[in-house]
Design an enzyme around this catalytic site. Structure first.
Site, PDB file in Angstrom:
ATOM      1  CG  ASP A 151      -0.283  -0.430   2.500  1.00  0.00           C
ATOM      2  OD1 ASP A 151       0.962  -0.375   2.566  1.00  0.00           O
ATOM      3  OD2 ASP A 151      -0.989  -0.825   3.438  1.00  0.00           O
TER       4      ASP A 151
ATOM      5  CG  ASN B  86      -8.902  -1.312  11.717  1.00  0.00           C
ATOM      6  OD1 ASN B  86      -7.922  -1.936  11.309  1.00  0.00           O
ATOM      7  ND2 ASN B  86      -9.386  -0.258  11.083  1.00  0.00           N
TER       8      ASN B  86
ATOM      9  CG  HIS C  18      -5.775  -2.127   8.607  1.00  0.00           C
ATOM     10  ND1 HIS C  18      -5.905  -0.832   9.046  1.00  0.00           N
ATOM     11  CD2 HIS C  18      -4.435  -2.383   8.671  1.00  0.00           C
ATOM     12  CE1 HIS C  18      -4.719  -0.342   9.337  1.00  0.00           C
ATOM     13  NE2 HIS C  18      -3.815  -1.263   9.128  1.00  0.00           N
TER      14      HIS C  18
ATOM     15  CD  GLU D 232      -8.759   0.998   7.432  1.00  0.00           C
ATOM     16  OE1 GLU D 232      -8.582   0.042   8.222  1.00  0.00           O
ATOM     17  OE2 GLU D 232      -8.401   2.162   7.697  1.00  0.00           O
TER      18      GLU D 232
HETATM   19  C1  GLP Z   1      -0.315   0.084   8.624  1.00  0.00           C
HETATM   20  C2  GLP Z   1      -0.077  -0.673   7.306  1.00  0.00           C
HETATM   21  C3  GLP Z   1      -0.281  -2.152   7.481  1.00  0.00           C
HETATM   22  C4  GLP Z   1       0.333  -2.564   8.802  1.00  0.00           C
HETATM   23  C5  GLP Z   1      -0.483  -2.015   9.926  1.00  0.00           C
HETATM   24  C6  GLP Z   1       0.091  -2.241  11.306  1.00  0.00           C
HETATM   25  O1  GLP Z   1      -1.193   1.120   8.533  1.00  0.00           O
HETATM   26  N1  GLP Z   1      -0.852  -0.215   6.196  1.00  0.00           N
HETATM   27  O2  GLP Z   1       0.277  -2.847   6.383  1.00  0.00           O
HETATM   28  O3  GLP Z   1       0.360  -3.965   8.923  1.00  0.00           O
HETATM   29  O4  GLP Z   1      -0.841  -0.666   9.694  1.00  0.00           O
HETATM   30  O5  GLP Z   1       1.192  -1.446  11.539  1.00  0.00           O
HETATM   31  P1  GLP Z   1       2.135  -1.570  12.818  1.00  0.00           P
HETATM   32  O6  GLP Z   1       3.047  -2.706  12.566  1.00  0.00           O
HETATM   33  O7  GLP Z   1       2.848  -0.256  12.871  1.00  0.00           O
HETATM   34  O8  GLP Z   1       1.239  -1.800  13.990  1.00  0.00           O
END
Ligand code: GLP
Length: 241
Positions: free
Chosen positions: A67, A136, A138, A143
């Site tokens: 992403d 959440n 995702h 989402e």
């Molecule tokens: C981000 C990314 C995800 C990631 C998630 C958790 O927004 N788009 O690919 O897995 O949120 O991130 P973190 O590892 O910082 O908790």
């Protein structure tokens, strides 16, 4: 599904880095799906370190990131382009033309998303998709909601996701409202999925994802349907399993 729990981030990251390196050793032209966020930083650090010490080359590898924020230029400090350059690409011999990240600044983001899917399609199924999970549920920026999409698409980020990611920006208002994310198609078609989850604050969502109903309200729950899912956890994340 194969679930492995580690006492330290170092061990967990080392396992994940070896997992990726073994794959590249066995298949030098592997196609990797990569993730951002705090969770995989240790994995990338160890991958760079191991790459330097070993003979394993990434010259034939292709990587597709999950992403990108809409509206952030590739050079923006918080773009995922910058993140990947900083944490991985600058430390390995991956040719820059083999590193694909969804475009967040095209005039027509949907057309750029279709181009991304075409490139993904041409590269063949991902040999490995590395994933983290949002608070959440995702994955990528898919989402929770009424519907999930198979293709790369523009998504409006939830307030929860913007709040969680605001730690990287000075102000909440600076967190983009939209992003472009790979859909569930390439993730579910990946030959293997490696899900990494750390911290007690992810324990509840992880339990829902792995053992709750398979639902669009928790996108990570779809991973229950993946035939080759490996989950790497620390003790905090494993608390409610
Ligand atoms: C981000 C990314 C995800 C990631 C998630 C958790 O927004 N788009 O690919 O897995 O949120 O991130 P973190 O590892 O910082 O908790």
């Amino acid at each position: 599904m194969n679930i492995l729990t580690y006492t330290s981030n170092e061990e967990l990251s080392a396992y994940a880095a070896d997992f990726i390196l073994d794959l590249v050793r066995a298949k030098p032209d592997a196609v990797l799906g990569l993730a951002t966020g705090e969770t995989p930083i240790g994995v990338y650090e160890q991958l760079v370190d191991r790459h330097r010490k070993s003979q394993v080359s990434f010259r034939q590898v292709k990587v597709f990131n999950l992403d990108e924020y809409a509206g952030l230029s590739p050079g923006h400090e918080q773009s995922y382009q910058t993140y990947m350059r900083k944490h991985l690409f600058s430390g390995i011999d991956l040719p820059s033309e083999h590193a694909y990240i969804p475009c967040g600044i095209a005039d027509d983001l949907s057309a750029a998303a279709r181009d991304y899917d075409r490139l993904l399609e041409e590269a063949g199924p991902l040999d490995l998709q590395l994933l983290g999970i949002g608070h959440n549920g995702h994955i990528g920026f898919n989402e929770p909601g009424e519907e999930l999409y198979a293709e790369t698409h523009v998504v409006k980020l939830t307030d929860e996701t913007r709040a969680a990611n605001s730690r990287y920006f000075e102000l909440l208002e600076e967190v983009p409202e939209y992003a472009v994310t790979m859909g569930l198609g390439p993730i579910m078609r990946a030959r293997q999925v490696l899900l990494i989850v750390r911290g007690e604050n992810k324990a509840a969502v992880l339990k829902k994802a792995l053992y709750g109903p398979v639902t669009t309200q928790c996108p990570a729950s779809l991973l229950q349907l993946h035939p080759r899912l490996t989950v790497l956890l620390d003790e905090g994340a494993a608390k409610e399993l």
